[in-house]
Write a protein that holds these residues in place. Sequence first.
Motif, short mmCIF file in Angstrom:
data_model
loop_
_atom_site.label_atom_id
_atom_site.label_comp_id
_atom_site.label_asym_id
_atom_site.label_seq_id
_atom_site.Cartn_x
_atom_site.Cartn_y
_atom_site.Cartn_z
N SER A 126 10.08 37.96 16.08
CA SER A 126 9.11 38.97 16.68
C SER A 126 9.84 40.02 17.21
O SER A 126 9.24 41.00 17.92
N LEU A 165 7.28 45.35 16.62
CA LEU A 165 8.05 44.03 17.34
C LEU A 165 8.07 43.88 18.84
O LEU A 165 7.72 45.18 19.44
N TRP A 213 8.94 39.39 24.89
CA TRP A 213 9.11 37.97 24.57
C TRP A 213 9.41 37.08 25.50
O TRP A 213 8.98 35.90 25.56
N CYS A 219 14.84 35.14 15.78
CA CYS A 219 13.62 35.53 16.84
C CYS A 219 12.80 36.63 16.16
O CYS A 219 13.05 37.73 16.49
#
Length: 231
Positions: free
Chosen positions: A215, A168, A174, A213
């Motif tokens: 990821s 992750l 991100w 989200c």
Amino acid sequence: NINSLVWNTMRFKPPPTTDEIGWRIEFRPMDLQMTDFENAALSTFIALLTRAILSYNISTLIPISKVDENMERAQKRDAIHTAKFYFKKVISTDQRFNKSSEIVEDQTDNCEYCLMSINEIMNGSTKFFGLIPLVEHYLDELEEIDVDTRYTLNQYINLIRKRADGTLLTDATWMRQFVQSHPSYKQDSIVTDEIQYDLLWKIQEISNDGAKCPSVILEKMTTKTNLDVYH
């Protein structure tokens, strides 16, 4: 100032003269995350780690100079996956928490610490027990926990495990990727008002469960506890 003995992510608090509680240590390692789940995971893990340290007499002491060097390394982009940090090789006299000999030696000193990746420090390796396995061992051995609470704790730990091993993304990575892929970004290091607005709007959607989200946080990562934190 003896009342402000602060080194980066820790603070040593001297004992008050009117009490016998002794010296205390504050952990201060966290940035605010995008979601309540992430913040709860990090806060809970720190609390469990301190309990494990106290219960098993764990020692992770290294020289302050190496802590400072770790902080310098940690400030570099994607250090969580690309950098190595000084950490103590043997954290306990209890052989349950020790594994064999060397990982990456500090070439300048023949001492008790060495360089490890965040994944090795957190998840362990063939040569180091790991902080997450330490916390899990503590939960298995010393805590009496109902099924729903243990499920929640497992999800918190799983988030940290997957952040450490690279499965992750961190929030910082991100956000960087969001900016770099924004249609208005011209690869010139200028984050315009439009990009800032879109980024904050997206974060607001994620934090309020209006957008997924995967990821950063897997959809199946949920809590089964019913605690009303506002009352």
